[in-house]
Design an enzyme around this catalytic site. Structure first.
Site, PDB file in Angstrom:
ATOM      1  N   GLY A  53      38.152  45.429  32.269  1.00  9.05           N
ATOM      2  CA  GLY A  53      37.477  44.455  31.178  1.00  9.05           C
ATOM      3  C   GLY A  53      37.182  44.662  30.132  1.00  9.05           C
ATOM      4  N   SER A 120      41.665  50.807  32.981  1.00  6.82           N
ATOM      5  CA  SER A 120      40.879  50.708  31.824  1.00  6.82           C
ATOM      6  C   SER A 120      40.048  50.221  31.573  1.00  6.82           C
ATOM      7  CB  SER A 120      41.493  48.931  31.185  1.00  6.82           C
ATOM      8  OG  SER A 120      41.273  48.346  30.231  1.00  6.82           O
ATOM      9  N   TRP A 121      38.792  49.387  31.943  1.00  2.00           N
ATOM     10  CA  TRP A 121      37.943  49.368  31.658  1.00  2.00           C
ATOM     11  C   TRP A 121      37.394  50.054  32.842  1.00  2.00           C
ATOM     12  CZ3 TRP A 121      32.898  49.838  29.802  1.00  2.00           C
ATOM     13  CH2 TRP A 121      32.012  50.145  30.221  1.00  2.00           C
ATOM     14  N   ASP A 274      51.874  51.817  26.243  1.00  2.00           N
ATOM     15  CA  ASP A 274      50.944  50.650  26.353  1.00  2.00           C
ATOM     16  C   ASP A 274      50.141  50.682  25.097  1.00  2.00           C
ATOM     17  OD1 ASP A 274      47.819  50.032  27.112  1.00  2.00           O
ATOM     18  OD2 ASP A 274      47.537  51.169  28.638  1.00  2.00           O
ATOM     19  N   HIS A 302      50.137  48.814  29.695  1.00  2.00           N
ATOM     20  CA  HIS A 302      48.976  48.556  30.197  1.00  2.00           C
ATOM     21  C   HIS A 302      48.749  48.051  31.644  1.00  2.00           C
ATOM     22  CE1 HIS A 302      44.411  49.087  29.420  1.00  2.00           C
ATOM     23  NE2 HIS A 302      44.666  47.730  30.175  1.00  2.00           N
TER      24      HIS A 302
END
Length: 334
Positions: A53, A120-121, A274, A302
């Site tokens: 996120g 990711s985050w 990605d 991703h």
């Protein structure tokens, strides 16, 4: 291969679905309560899972990357999203609040040291947590590396990624007047926090659809609208963090402090295609972090759910089961 079939094929290689043996709502202060769960072996190797996120929340599929007989898997929904409350709330919600929450969870569960798994985050937060508390992290397993730099934000929200999906970029831009399109994060910020629930939800769905559409190389078209509650939390929290540059105070914060990872081993799994978090960041992190291993997955983007990404992460976690430095975390070494 269509997107649904790709996810189904990926799921075939995961461990079977499991239920948590522990679920709780933790009061972390500042008016926030976060949902925490534990799965697998209560006496196993502790591994913390950090979702993406910001604002993505955890899903049951995230439990399935770990041998349940070996690992004690800890998942939590970060402030403002998933089952945590208050929902979609940005008050007292920064990277440093989340780092503090992780420490509160570790202490509440009686964990001295753990592995941290995030994409990711989730990879961003894992790295910042490890640089802040290196003595609490035994190993990092990262996917789709995002370093919270201006370069990365400009790529995804400034038209770089849009050159690959011009029709989807046009959909993302059309809700914003032309004179404001020079800063899409700021333009969406005004509309995600204007107090009009209908307008906020409309823009939240557009923000979320733009990211979801580019998450997988198996996607070729606009993503379906996300549920309103999910989209509103995801978009508001993500935008809140991005407009504040992750609350890090300077650009390239993570790489400037990478020496703090000197004693920590790590694996980095990165999709070659990605478009959300291009391989440039993963490569630079790997170069600066001698104890890391980088695996580029050739035909992958991703998403955690992509077959190549899932298979590589499973292989890593299965190998780490036999690493003495990991086994000792559970007292399993003899």
């Amino acid at each position: 291969m269509d997107k649904v079939a790709g996810r189904r094929k990926s799921a075939e290689h995961l461990y079977p679905p499991i239920d948590p043996f522990d679920q709780r709502m933790m009061d972390v202060g500042d008016g926030h309560k976060v949902y925490v769960e534990q799965c697998g072996n209560p006496h196993g190797i502790p591994v913390l899972v950090l979702h993406g996120g910001p604002g993505g929340g955890c899903s049951p599929a995230m439990r399935r990357y770990f041998d349940p007989n070996t690992y004690r898997v800890v998942l939590f929904d970060q402030r403002g999203c998933g089952r945590s409350r208050p929902h979609a709330c940005i008050d007292n919600n920064t990277t440093w609040h989340l780092v503090s929450d992780i420490e509160a969870i570790r202490e509440a569960l009686g964990v001295s040291q753990w592995a941290v798994f995030g994409g990711s985050w989730g990879a961003t937060l894992a790295l910042i947590y490890a640089e802040t508390h290196p003595d609490r992290v035994a190993h990092l397993i990262l996917r789709g590396v995002f370093l919270m730099t201006r370069r990365e934000l400009d790529w995804f929200y400034g038209g770089g990624a849009g050159q690959f999906y011009p029709e989807l970029w046009a959909r993302f831009c059309k809700l914003i007047p032309e004179e404001e399109r020079g800063d899409m994060i700021a333009a969406y910020h005004q509309r995600l926090f204007n107090g009009d629930l209908v307008a906020e939800t409309q823009h939240a769905r557009a923000w979320t659809a733009w990211e979801n559409a580019l998450a997988s190389i198996e996607t070729d078209g606009p993503a379906a609208d996300s549920p309103a509650d999910y989209a509103r939390a995801f978009a508001r929290l993500e935008n809140h963090y991005f407009i504040n540059s992750g609350f890090l105070g300077e650009d390239d914060y993570i790489l400037k402090r990478v020496e703090r990872l000197t004693g920590i081993g790590g694996h980095i799994v990165q999709g070659r295609y990605d478009l959300i978090c291009p391989p440039y960041s993963a490569y630079n992190l790997h170069k600066a972090w001698p104890k890391s291993e980088l695996q580029i997955v050739t035909l992958a983007g991703h998403a955690l759910s992509e077959q190549g990404i899932s298979a590589q992460l499973l292989r890593i976690m299965d190998r780490l089961r036999f690493d003495p430095a990991m086994r000792i975390l559970s007292g399993a070494i003899g």
